[in-house]
Scaffold this motif. Structure first.
Motif, PDB file in Angstrom:
ATOM      1  N   HIS A  48      -4.384  -4.259   1.182  1.00  0.00           N
ATOM      2  CA  HIS A  48      -4.120  -2.844   0.385  1.00  0.00           C
ATOM      3  C   HIS A  48      -5.565  -2.276   0.443  1.00  0.00           C
ATOM      4  O   HIS A  48      -5.763  -1.103   1.201  1.00  0.00           O
TER       5      HIS A  48
ATOM      6  N   GLN B  52      -5.005   0.523  -8.914  1.00  0.00           N
ATOM      7  CA  GLN B  52      -3.822   0.329  -8.174  1.00  0.00           C
ATOM      8  C   GLN B  52      -3.565  -1.152  -7.961  1.00  0.00           C
ATOM      9  O   GLN B  52      -2.281  -1.440  -7.716  1.00  0.00           O
ATOM     10  N   GLY B  53      -4.666  -1.862  -8.139  1.00  0.00           N
ATOM     11  CA  GLY B  53      -4.448  -3.490  -7.977  1.00  0.00           C
ATOM     12  C   GLY B  53      -3.345  -4.181  -9.025  1.00  0.00           C
ATOM     13  O   GLY B  53      -2.623  -4.942  -8.535  1.00  0.00           O
TER      14      GLY B  53
ATOM     15  N   TYR C 110       0.748  -1.161  -0.067  1.00  0.00           N
ATOM     16  CA  TYR C 110       0.154   0.168  -0.090  1.00  0.00           C
ATOM     17  C   TYR C 110       0.859   1.179   0.153  1.00  0.00           C
ATOM     18  O   TYR C 110       0.515   2.096  -0.641  1.00  0.00           O
TER      19      TYR C 110
ATOM     20  N   ILE D 254      -7.605  -8.859 -12.214  1.00  0.00           N
ATOM     21  CA  ILE D 254      -6.212  -8.589 -12.134  1.00  0.00           C
ATOM     22  C   ILE D 254      -5.552 -10.251 -11.592  1.00  0.00           C
ATOM     23  O   ILE D 254      -4.651 -10.821 -12.299  1.00  0.00           O
TER      24      ILE D 254
ATOM     25  N   LYS E  38     -10.804   2.227  -6.530  1.00  0.00           N
ATOM     26  CA  LYS E  38      -9.397   2.704  -6.833  1.00  0.00           C
ATOM     27  C   LYS E  38      -8.367   1.630  -7.120  1.00  0.00           C
ATOM     28  O   LYS E  38      -7.721   1.449  -7.963  1.00  0.00           O
ATOM     29  N   LEU E  39      -9.072   0.557  -6.467  1.00  0.00           N
ATOM     30  CA  LEU E  39      -8.048  -0.651  -6.598  1.00  0.00           C
ATOM     31  C   LEU E  39      -8.216  -1.212  -8.030  1.00  0.00           C
ATOM     32  O   LEU E  39      -7.282  -1.735  -8.583  1.00  0.00           O
TER      33      LEU E  39
ATOM     34  N   ALA F 126       2.161   1.978  -3.363  1.00  0.00           N
ATOM     35  CA  ALA F 126       1.204   2.494  -4.189  1.00  0.00           C
ATOM     36  C   ALA F 126       0.959   3.939  -3.846  1.00  0.00           C
ATOM     37  O   ALA F 126       0.918   4.776  -4.846  1.00  0.00           O
ATOM     38  N   ARG F 127       1.009   4.295  -2.677  1.00  0.00           N
ATOM     39  CA  ARG F 127       0.571   5.793  -2.203  1.00  0.00           C
ATOM     40  C   ARG F 127       1.957   6.579  -2.773  1.00  0.00           C
ATOM     41  O   ARG F 127       1.742   7.730  -3.382  1.00  0.00           O
TER      42      ARG F 127
ATOM     43  N   ALA G 291      -3.597   6.461 -10.233  1.00  0.00           N
ATOM     44  CA  ALA G 291      -4.850   6.538  -9.491  1.00  0.00           C
ATOM     45  C   ALA G 291      -5.862   5.468  -9.872  1.00  0.00           C
ATOM     46  O   ALA G 291      -6.425   5.076  -8.787  1.00  0.00           O
TER      47      ALA G 291
ATOM     48  N   GLU H   7       1.855   6.953  -6.305  1.00  0.00           N
ATOM     49  CA  GLU H   7       0.601   7.904  -6.748  1.00  0.00           C
ATOM     50  C   GLU H   7       0.958   9.195  -6.534  1.00  0.00           C
ATOM     51  O   GLU H   7       0.791  10.485  -7.151  1.00  0.00           O
TER      52      GLU H   7
END
Lengths: 115, 885
Positions: free
Chosen positions: B31, A47-48, A29, B63, B56-57, A32-33, A44, A36
């Motif tokens: 996440h 994210q997966g 995470y 996936i 958002k994911l 990802a942050r 944005a 971003e």
């Protein structure tokens, strides 16, 4: 279609490596942050897609992971650059800069330069 | 390197896919939790916080799917999945699977068996060093339609000197000489060769040396090279054999070498044999003085590497032109080389290809049958497929799964077929004529295995086509909407009808072929050979020509033997002759008629020649037409006489009386001897039953003796008793004489028909299988159609159709199928039969009786196969039929 996704994934992998290079150990995470933050809107949505890249990089031995406590005291998996990952990052960065420079030159070329 | 590592990782992932997937799931969950917390902190309400996090994911399932596809080997996984599913399906309908596998095993097995013969005989290169460089050189005479004749010795010497395209050239001639000295006297296959022989085959001796140029000179001491098999069987693999003498026809030859068993002399294929220089041969050494116009010696040669065929032919043409300039006897002849394998295979190609075609047709019929079965299955499966398409399976995915199922069936059938072929090839070899080249090397080897496997996959592709096209076109909506029983579209019905008609067409082709062969074989059997064969036994005796060197000795021996044999009880009807018609190789000699103008330059009249004792005509039942037969008074001291056959008399003495005329002919060296014609006898088939009787010239054995001959005896005593008596009397004269090739005439003649019998039997068998498969196919189509149309039939019956009306309806439908099939099959069979007309004897390739019989047979078999379902349909209870659904 496939071609495009590969390029994006390659870019994403490079971003992951660079982020870990700069910030050391991070969980998914967190990565990802940061990406971003740095890249603006690029990650944005979706994210997966980061996670398959993380898994693959680990499988290739570029990063390593271990359990650790996250900020809110949850268990999370922390990723870290390995030595071969650093080497990979170096070559990838050089390649990337080279390609970028070449492409940049093509962007700036004018007809009279070639006369 | 990196790509390879990725592949390894993918393979590893195939085993550990669960772990990767679990990790991914875990990370995504993590996440989402962190993102949700963050969103909560930003002030969103809890459900919205979670929703935004998920948005958002991105699509988590997609996936994971994509990751899986990239990191694993989806192709393999799908294949495994399909195979397992197919296995489950097949195990649920074992009857269906068994029928398909058995049908296919029959087709593939027959193909594999025939292919193993074709491969060994026609395709596999000869077992020599660089076999493609070996050629047979013969002399052609286009004007007289003579091809591949041998060379005379002087012409051969010229060829050996003048050519520069061959690395080695050799003449060869073979016969049996009597080997004595160690153990029983034995007839031993002896090949008289020129010294280049072993260089032609580029083979090194196992022991000692090969023949060298000195051995081929006049006056050299006689030497012999043994074959390994003979060395092992008769000389106990004695390593010190080199330098010791053996006796061939009672003359001493020094053993100089042993050749490995891999050297099999072409045309003379016995495993136990010896090679001697041509100049040392008791017979052929006299023939080297024969003039250039006698073409007796086959020549083989090895081509220099890199010499193109057209250059070789050009050289040979120049060589012949040179010979023709020097001697008028060589005018009109041209030397021609052919690949050795082609010459050895000779006229076996058409019958083998015919069998291969036939067996391919059988497989095609089998495939059509299976395709039909699958189509009926696909109709009943249409609902399953519709459900799968509705759930999102692509047409490609469904086709792939069907194909996997069918490939699996094909593979099972192929393996069963290979096993079948492997078990049946030894039996097939027993059935084959014993003189087939490469007979011993026929077996199911890697090539046959590969061929069969490829064939089974091809077959599964073939029989998958129709059902797959059908599945691809089916519309899930209509299938789902239709009730359980319906769902058969017009397209699939038409496809099944076409397949059934196609089966009938193919069966018609096969049956017509086997019918034609059967009828011509029957014709062949009904041909009288021109002589009476019952109770006639023959035995061959050959005299060693060093000990019995003079013709007078041969004549004296024959006379002595005849007196002794005829003195035995029950053996009065005995004679000696050489060669025997059909069973022995004919001796063809040129002749001229005294008083007739000489024939045009380059044209010689030829006829076959038989030397016979006076009793011969009586024993063989050949009747005198005019004049007289030979008598015991005809001897070397009385005027030379001859008897000719009717065929010769009518062709060369039209409207004349040949009796009292003179002909010049004879076995060398008596080629130009004048003989008075004293009689004309009835014709006999002299070469084979399939060839019409040719011109024959008989001479008294006493006036033109051979070194031995064939003793023929007509007796009621039985083969064994007659053979025993001949042997006893022969050994009473000379205990070192071998008596060989003892056979009753009927059996020997029947052996001469081995090829026609073989192909007739095999093609007949294939025709039978085709008929059976076609009948099964018709039965399947009609009974399926009846079950699908139960409702329609019910309606018809309530409207007043009687059971016989219904029966007629069904039978008429199948008759239409049969007629359609015949309309395609009969013209195709006619066209094909014309191609193989050369294999037929005594009937035309468009023999109307055969074709009518085939049409009638197929029509009645079709009706018979349709009768059961028709009766079933006629018994339909209309109420029940209407209520079902």
């Amino acid at each position: 279609m496939k071609q495009k996704r590969d390029v994006q994934q390659g870019t994403l992998a490079l971003m992951v490596l660079r982020t870990l290079d700069v910030l050391g150990s991070l969980h998914g995470y967190g990565i990802a942050r940061r990406i971003e933050q740095i890249s603006g809107d690029l990650l944005a949505v979706n994210q997966g897609t980061l996670y398959p890249v993380l898994l693959r990089l680990e499988q290739e031995g570029a990063i390593a992971s271990q359990w650790g406590p996250s900020e809110n005291n949850r268990r999370a998996r922390f990723y870290q650059l390995t030595r071969s990952g650093r080497k990979l990052l170096d070559t990838e960065m050089r390649d990337w800069e080279q390609s970028a420079a070449i492409v940049a030159r093509f962007f700036h070329v004018k007809a009279e330069d070639l006369a | 390197m990196r790509a390879f590592r990725r592949l390894l990782a993918r393979i590893r992932n195939l085993a550990t896919r669960r772990r990767g997937d679990a990790r991914l799931r875990e990370e995504i969950e993590q996440h989402l939790a962190l993102q949700t917390e963050e969103n909560l902190r930003a002030g969103l309400p809890p459900t919205e916080a979670r929703r935004q996090a998920v948005l958002k994911l991105g699509a988590a399932a997609a996936i994971r799917e994509q990751y899986h596809a990239e990191e694993g080997l989806p192709f393999l996984e799908l294949l495994l999945q399909d195979v397992l599913y197919a296995l489950r399906r097949l195990s649920k309908s074992p009857g269906f699977a068994a029928v398909v596998v058995l049908t296919l095993a029959l087709g593939i097995g027959a193909n594999a068996a025939i292919f193993s013969v074709v491969h060994a005989v026609l395709l596999r290169p000869l077992a020599y060093d660089h076999p493609n460089r070996l050629v047979f050189v013969g002399e052609d005479r286009p004007a007289a339609q003579i091809t591949g004749d041998g060379f005379s010795y002087p012409s051969f010497l010229e060829l050996r000197q003048r050519h520069d395209v061959f690395s080695a050239v050799s003449g060869l001639a073979g016969h049996a000489l009597t080997l004595t000295g160690r153990g029983e006297p034995a007839d031993t296959s002896t090949i008289a060769v020129t010294p280049g022989f072993f260089s032609v085959f580029a083979i090194k001796p196992l022991l000692g040396r090969a023949l060298n140029d000195d051995d081929g000179q006049q006056g050299a001491s006689p030497v012999v090279v043994l074959s390994e098999v003979l060395w092992r069987s008769r000389f106990g693999s004695d390593p010190s054999i080199i330098g010791t003498p053996i006796a061939l026809d009672q003359r001493a030859f020094t053993i100089v070498g042993v050749m490995p068993a891999s050297l099999r002399t072409p045309f003379f294929d016995q495993a136990e044999q010896v090679w001697i220089p041509l100049l040392q041969d008791p017979l052929f050494s006299h023939w080297i003085a024969r003039p250039p116009q006698t073409h007796w010696m086959p020549v083989i040669a090895r081509l220099e590497p890199g010499v193109p065929p057209h250059r070789m032919q050009a050289e040979l043409g120049a060589f012949s032109a040179g010979l023709a300039r020097e001697s008028t006897a060589e005018q009109g002849w041209t030397a021609k080389a052919q690949p050795l394998q082609q010459v050895l295979v000779g006229d076996l190609r058409p019958p083998l290809l015919l069998l291969l075609c036939a067996v391919a047709l059988v497989l095609t019929i089998a495939c059509a049958n299976i395709a039909n079965l699958l189509l009926t299955q696909a109709t009943s499966r249409s609902k399953e497929i519709a459900v799968r398409i509705a759930l999102g399976a692509s047409h490609g995915r469904i086709a792939r799964q069907l194909l996997t199922e069918n490939a699996l069936l094909g593979l099972f059938g192929g393996v069963a077929g290979i096993i079948l072929a492997w078990r049946s090839v030894p039996a097939l070899v027993l059935l084959l004529p014993a003189d087939l080249p490469q007979l011993r090397s026929i077996h199911v080897d890697a090539a046959v295995f590969g061929f069969s496997l490829a064939l089974s996959l091809l077959s599964s592709l073939a029989f998958s086509l129709a059902p797959m096209l059908y599945a691809a076109r089916s519309d899930p909506q209509s299938s789902l909407r239709a009730g359980g029983g319906a769902g058969e579209t017009r397209g699939s019905r038409r496809a099944r009808n076409l397949l059934a008609a196609g089966e009938i067409a193919l069966a018609a082709v096969l049956l017509a072929g086997s019918g034609l062969l059967l009828r011509s074989f029957a014709r062949l059997l009904s041909v009288g050979p021109g002589f009476a064969i019952n109770h006639v036994v023959k035995a061959e005796i050959s005299l060693p020509r060093f000990q019995y060197a003079k013709p007078a000795q041969w004549a004296a021996f024959a006379a002595d033997l005849m007196t002794r044999v005829q003195a035995q009880p029950g053996m009065r009807d005995a004679a000696i002759a050489a060669p025997l018609p059909i069973l022995d190789t004919a001796v063809t000699l040129p002749f001229s008629i005294v008083g007739n103008p000489p024939p045009a330059q380059g044209n010689t009249d030829i006829a076959n020649y038989i030397s016979a004792s006076p009793e011969y005509f009586g024993v063989m039942g050949i009747s005198l037409v005019r004049g007289r037969l030979f008598s015991t008074d005809d001897s070397l001291s009385t005027p030379l006489v001859a008897v000719i056959s009717e065929a010769l008399a009518s062709h060369y003495f039209p409207h004349q009386d040949p009796i009292g005329r003179h002909m010049m002919f004879g076995f060398p060296p008596d080629g130009n001897v004048s003989r008075e014609i004293v009689g004309v006898v009835s014709d006999v088939h002299d070469v084979s039953l399939a060839k019409s009787p040719g011109a024959l010239m008989y001479v008294p054995f006493a006036q033109a003796p051979f070194w031995g001959g064939e003793v023929v005896v007509r007796s009621g005593l039985g083969t064994a008793a007659v053979a025993g008596a001949i042997r006893t009397e022969t050994h009473a004269i000379d205990k070192n004489l071998p008596v060989t090739d003892i056979e009753a005439f009927p059996a020997a003649l029947s052996a001469s028909l081995a090829w026609p019998r073989f192909r007739t039997l095999l093609l007949g068998g294939f025709g039978g299988i085709a008929l059976l498969l076609a009948a099964l196919g018709i039965y399947g189509v009609v009974s399926f159609s009846v079950s699908r149309r139960a409702r329609e039939i019910g309606v018809r019956m309530t409207m007043g159709a009687s059971p016989s009306n219904v029966r007629r309806l069904v039978l008429a439908e199948s008759a239409r199928l049969a007629l359609l099939g015949l309309a395609i099959g009969i013209p195709a069979a006619l066209a094909l039969a014309r191609l193989f007309a050369a294999l037929l004897f005594g009937i035309a390739p468009d023999d109307p009786l055969t074709f009518a019989a085939v049409a009638l047979l197929l029509l009645s078999v079709t009706l018979a196969a349709a009768y059961l379902p028709a009766r079933h349909a006629a018994r339909t209870d209309p109420m029940k039929a209407l209520r079902s659904e």
